[in-house]
Design a protein around this motif. Structure first.
Motif, PDB file in Angstrom:
ATOM      1  N   ARG A   1       0.825  -1.203   0.000  1.00 20.86           N
ATOM      2  CA  ARG A   1       0.000   0.000   0.000  1.00 20.86           C
ATOM      3  C   ARG A   1       0.867   1.265   0.000  1.00 20.86           C
ATOM      4  O   ARG A   1       1.937   1.294   0.601  1.00 20.86           O
ATOM      5  CB  ARG A   1      -0.905   0.020   1.232  1.00 20.86           C
ATOM      6  CG  ARG A   1      -1.972  -1.074   1.254  1.00 20.86           C
ATOM      7  CD  ARG A   1      -2.665  -1.104   2.592  1.00 20.86           C
ATOM      8  NE  ARG A   1      -3.664  -2.154   2.687  1.00 20.86           N
ATOM      9  CZ  ARG A   1      -4.970  -1.973   2.547  1.00 20.86           C
ATOM     10  NH1 ARG A   1      -5.437  -0.759   2.310  1.00 20.86           N
ATOM     11  NH2 ARG A   1      -5.808  -2.986   2.659  1.00 20.86           N
ATOM     12  N   LEU A   2       0.363   2.297  -0.658  1.00 19.88           N
ATOM     13  CA  LEU A   2       1.067   3.576  -0.724  1.00 19.88           C
ATOM     14  C   LEU A   2       0.542   4.503   0.368  1.00 19.88           C
ATOM     15  O   LEU A   2      -0.666   4.724   0.478  1.00 19.88           O
ATOM     16  CB  LEU A   2       0.867   4.218  -2.093  1.00 19.88           C
ATOM     17  CG  LEU A   2       1.494   5.602  -2.309  1.00 19.88           C
ATOM     18  CD1 LEU A   2       3.007   5.542  -2.166  1.00 19.88           C
ATOM     19  CD2 LEU A   2       1.097   6.163  -3.675  1.00 19.88           C
ATOM     20  N   SER A   3       1.447   5.011   1.184  1.00 20.91           N
ATOM     21  CA  SER A   3       1.069   5.949   2.239  1.00 20.91           C
ATOM     22  C   SER A   3       2.282   6.797   2.573  1.00 20.91           C
ATOM     23  O   SER A   3       3.415   6.498   2.163  1.00 20.91           O
ATOM     24  CB  SER A   3       0.610   5.196   3.499  1.00 20.91           C
ATOM     25  OG  SER A   3       1.682   4.452   4.060  1.00 20.91           O
ATOM     26  N   ARG A   4       2.055   7.872   3.320  1.00 19.24           N
ATOM     27  CA  ARG A   4       3.170   8.703   3.748  1.00 19.24           C
ATOM     28  C   ARG A   4       4.116   7.899   4.633  1.00 19.24           C
ATOM     29  O   ARG A   4       5.334   8.038   4.536  1.00 19.24           O
ATOM     30  CB  ARG A   4       2.660   9.928   4.501  1.00 19.24           C
ATOM     31  CG  ARG A   4       3.775  10.921   4.843  1.00 19.24           C
ATOM     32  CD  ARG A   4       3.244  12.169   5.482  1.00 19.24           C
ATOM     33  NE  ARG A   4       2.723  11.920   6.821  1.00 19.24           N
ATOM     34  CZ  ARG A   4       2.391  12.881   7.676  1.00 19.24           C
ATOM     35  NH1 ARG A   4       2.494  14.143   7.310  1.00 19.24           N
ATOM     36  NH2 ARG A   4       1.933  12.578   8.867  1.00 19.24           N
ATOM     37  N   GLU A   5       3.545   7.049   5.487  1.00 24.10           N
ATOM     38  CA  GLU A   5       4.376   6.211   6.358  1.00 24.10           C
ATOM     39  C   GLU A   5       5.249   5.272   5.537  1.00 24.10           C
ATOM     40  O   GLU A   5       6.429   5.062   5.850  1.00 24.10           O
ATOM     41  CB  GLU A   5       3.501   5.399   7.319  1.00 24.10           C
ATOM     42  CG  GLU A   5       2.778   6.204   8.358  1.00 24.10           C
ATOM     43  CD  GLU A   5       1.505   6.855   7.829  1.00 24.10           C
ATOM     44  OE1 GLU A   5       0.889   7.639   8.564  1.00 24.10           O
ATOM     45  OE2 GLU A   5       1.136   6.576   6.664  1.00 24.10           O
ATOM     46  N   TYR A   6       4.672   4.704   4.477  1.00 20.09           N
ATOM     47  CA  TYR A   6       5.438   3.790   3.629  1.00 20.09           C
ATOM     48  C   TYR A   6       6.633   4.502   3.008  1.00 20.09           C
ATOM     49  O   TYR A   6       7.754   3.986   3.033  1.00 20.09           O
ATOM     50  CB  TYR A   6       4.546   3.211   2.534  1.00 20.09           C
ATOM     51  CG  TYR A   6       5.320   2.482   1.461  1.00 20.09           C
ATOM     52  CD1 TYR A   6       5.739   1.173   1.657  1.00 20.09           C
ATOM     53  CD2 TYR A   6       5.659   3.114   0.266  1.00 20.09           C
ATOM     54  CE1 TYR A   6       6.478   0.511   0.681  1.00 20.09           C
ATOM     55  CE2 TYR A   6       6.391   2.462  -0.707  1.00 20.09           C
ATOM     56  CZ  TYR A   6       6.795   1.159  -0.492  1.00 20.09           C
ATOM     57  OH  TYR A   6       7.541   0.509  -1.450  1.00 20.09           O
ATOM     58  N   LEU A   7       6.414   5.690   2.444  1.00 21.67           N
ATOM     59  CA  LEU A   7       7.493   6.417   1.784  1.00 21.67           C
ATOM     60  C   LEU A   7       8.600   6.779   2.766  1.00 21.67           C
ATOM     61  O   LEU A   7       9.790   6.685   2.454  1.00 21.67           O
ATOM     62  CB  LEU A   7       6.942   7.674   1.117  1.00 21.67           C
ATOM     63  CG  LEU A   7       5.998   7.445  -0.076  1.00 21.67           C
ATOM     64  CD1 LEU A   7       5.423   8.768  -0.554  1.00 21.67           C
ATOM     65  CD2 LEU A   7       6.728   6.738  -1.216  1.00 21.67           C
ATOM     66  N   ARG A   8       8.216   7.175   3.979  1.00 27.79           N
ATOM     67  CA  ARG A   8       9.216   7.557   4.974  1.00 27.79           C
ATOM     68  C   ARG A   8      10.002   6.346   5.467  1.00 27.79           C
ATOM     69  O   ARG A   8      11.235   6.395   5.575  1.00 27.79           O
ATOM     70  CB  ARG A   8       8.542   8.266   6.145  1.00 27.79           C
ATOM     71  CG  ARG A   8       8.037   9.659   5.807  1.00 27.79           C
ATOM     72  CD  ARG A   8       7.422  10.341   7.008  1.00 27.79           C
ATOM     73  NE  ARG A   8       7.123  11.733   6.740  1.00 27.79           N
ATOM     74  CZ  ARG A   8       6.608  12.568   7.642  1.00 27.79           C
ATOM     75  NH1 ARG A   8       6.342  12.133   8.863  1.00 27.79           N
ATOM     76  NH2 ARG A   8       6.364  13.827   7.327  1.00 27.79           N
ATOM     77  N   VAL A   9       9.297   5.278   5.797  1.00 28.86           N
ATOM     78  CA  VAL A   9       9.974   4.085   6.304  1.00 28.86           C
ATOM     79  C   VAL A   9      10.835   3.460   5.213  1.00 28.86           C
ATOM     80  O   VAL A   9      11.945   2.988   5.471  1.00 28.86           O
ATOM     81  CB  VAL A   9       8.948   3.069   6.847  1.00 28.86           C
ATOM     82  CG1 VAL A   9       9.609   1.719   7.120  1.00 28.86           C
ATOM     83  CG2 VAL A   9       8.315   3.605   8.114  1.00 28.86           C
ATOM     84  N   TYR A  10      10.333   3.453   3.988  1.00 30.31           N
ATOM     85  CA  TYR A  10      11.089   2.890   2.879  1.00 30.31           C
ATOM     86  C   TYR A  10      12.410   3.630   2.707  1.00 30.31           C
ATOM     87  O   TYR A  10      13.468   3.015   2.536  1.00 30.31           O
ATOM     88  CB  TYR A  10      10.258   2.991   1.609  1.00 30.31           C
ATOM     89  CG  TYR A  10      10.800   2.205   0.436  1.00 30.31           C
ATOM     90  CD1 TYR A  10      10.610   0.833   0.356  1.00 30.31           C
ATOM     91  CD2 TYR A  10      11.491   2.839  -0.585  1.00 30.31           C
ATOM     92  CE1 TYR A  10      11.098   0.106  -0.715  1.00 30.31           C
ATOM     93  CE2 TYR A  10      11.982   2.123  -1.667  1.00 30.31           C
ATOM     94  CZ  TYR A  10      11.777   0.753  -1.721  1.00 30.31           C
ATOM     95  OH  TYR A  10      12.282   0.044  -2.780  1.00 30.31           O
ATOM     96  N   ALA A  11      12.368   4.970   2.785  1.00 32.31           N
ATOM     97  CA  ALA A  11      13.591   5.762   2.657  1.00 32.31           C
ATOM     98  C   ALA A  11      14.556   5.460   3.801  1.00 32.31           C
ATOM     99  O   ALA A  11      15.776   5.354   3.596  1.00 32.31           O
ATOM    100  CB  ALA A  11      13.252   7.244   2.635  1.00 32.31           C
TER     101      ALA A  11
END
Length: 294
Positions: free
Chosen positions: A192-202
Motif C-alpha cells: 500500500r502507498l502511504s506517507r508512512e510507507y514512503l518515509r519508512v522505505y527511505a
C-alpha cells in the motif's frame, strides 16, 4: 600455527604488505564461510596487530566484503563477495522488464536475495511520484517486507522472519499470517502507498547501506507494521473504490523451487481492484518467464 602475513616467503619480495594482509583476512574468512571469527581470532591467526586487523575489517565491512555481527562483535564472509563473481545487473532479463514497464507505464525492477538483504539488480522506467529505484540499491529482508520471499519458504522460515521484529502483537501476527496465505493464493504481493510507507522505505534504504539488518532496522519495520495495514486481503478490494498502491511484486524461483528473486512494478498511484489484479497478473507472468529462461 600462526600465519605471519608480514614475513613473506624466503627470497620473495612482497609487493604490497598491506594488500597481503587484506588478502589473508579474506582467505581466512573464506576457509569457513559459515563461521563467525572474533577480532582476536583473526589477528592471532594471521600474526597482525589488533589495530591493523580492526582497520582492515572496518573497511571491508563498509563494502560488505565482510559482515560484522554486532551482538557478538564477530566477523564473517560478506554477501558483496558473491556479487563480484557475477554481473551486478541481471541485464539478460532487461527485454522482459522493458516490455512490462512499457505495457504498465510504471517503473519495473528486478531484485535478488543475498542473505538478509534484497539487492536491486536491474531497473527500467521512471517514476515521478518517488525517488527512482536503481540497480545496486539494498533493502533489508525483514518483516513485513519481503513477503514474496518467505510466503513459500515453510513454517520455520516464516517464524524466523516474524521473530526479526521481536514479538509481534497477536493482531499483527494474525494479519501477517492471513496476508502470507493470500500471497500464496494469488501469487503476488501488494504494498500500500502511504506517507508512512514512503518515509519508512527511505529510512530502510539508508539503514541497509550500513550492513545486515540490526535492532534499529527491526524496530522500525515492526513499528511500521503496527501502524499501517499490511498488504490487501480479498474483502478489502471489493467495490469500485480506488486503492493507493506503491508496488506489486511476484516471486521468481530458482531450479530448486526456492524464491531467489522478485519482479516489482511500482505504479505509485491509486488503482481499482481490477487494475491491481491486471498488474499482478502481468508481473507474475514476467516472473514465470524469467524462471523459464533463468
Amino acid at each position: 600455527m600462526t600465519l605471519n602475513v608480514d614475513a613473506g616467503s624466503v627470497g620473495r619480495q612482497v609487493p604490497s604488505p598491506p594488500t597481503e594482509r587484506v588478502v589473508a583476512v579474506m582467505h581466512l574468512l573464506a576457509s569457513d564461510p559459515e563461521r563467525s571469527f572474533s577480532l582476536t581470532d583473526i589477528a592471532r591467526s594471521l600474526g597482525i596487530s589488533r589495530a591493523t586487523c580492526h582497520a582492515i575489517l572496518a573497511t571491508l565491512a563498509q563494502h560488505r566484503w565482510v559482515i560484522r555481527h554486532e551482538p557478538s562483535a564477530t566477523y564473517s564472509w560478506g554477501p558483496a563477495i558473491g556479487a563480484l563473481a557475477r554481473p551486478t545487473r541481471d541485464q539478460q532479463f532487461r527485454p522482459l522488464l522493458y516490455d512490462l514497464s512499457k505495457t504498465l507505464g510504471t517503473q519495473v525492477f528486478l531484485a535478488r536475495r543475498e542473505g538478509p538483504t534484497l539487492v536491486v539488480t536491474d531497473s527500467v522506467g521512471e517514476s515521478l511520484a518517488a525517488p527512482p529505484i536503481t540497480a545496486g540499491l539494498r533493502l533489508p529482508l525483514v518483516a513485513p517486507f519481503g513477503r514474496d520471499y518467505v510466503a513459500w519458504a515453510g513454517e520455520q522460515a516464516i517464524k524466523a522472519w516474524l521473530a526479526g521484529i521481536g514479538e509481534p502483537s497477536t493482531r499483527l501476527r494474525r494479519r501477517l499470517t492471513a496476508v502470507l496465505t493470500q500471497v500464496r493464493e494469488r501469487g503476488f504481493v501488494i504494498e500500500r502507498l502511504s506517507r508512512e510507507y514512503l518515509r519508512v522505505y527511505a529510512a530502510l534504504r539508508a539503514l541497509a547501506a550500513d550492513g545486515e539488518p540490526d535492532e534499529i532496522t527491526a524496530r522500525l519495520a515492526g513499528a511500521f507494521a503496527d501502524l499501517v495495514l499490511v498488504d490487501c486481503l480479498p474483502d478489502e478490494l471489493t467495490g469500485g473504490a480506488d486503492h493507493p498502491i506503491a508496488t506489486i511484486s511476484a516471486p521468481v524461483r530458482d531450479a530448486d523451487g526456492v524464491v531467489s528473486m522478485s519482479v516489482t512494478a511500482a505504479p505509485l498511484r491509486s488503482l481499482t481492484a481490477d487494475e491491481i489484479a491486471d498488474i499482478g497478473s502481468a508481473v507474475r507472468d514476467v516472473a514465470h518467464r524469467i524462471e523459464e529462461t533463468g
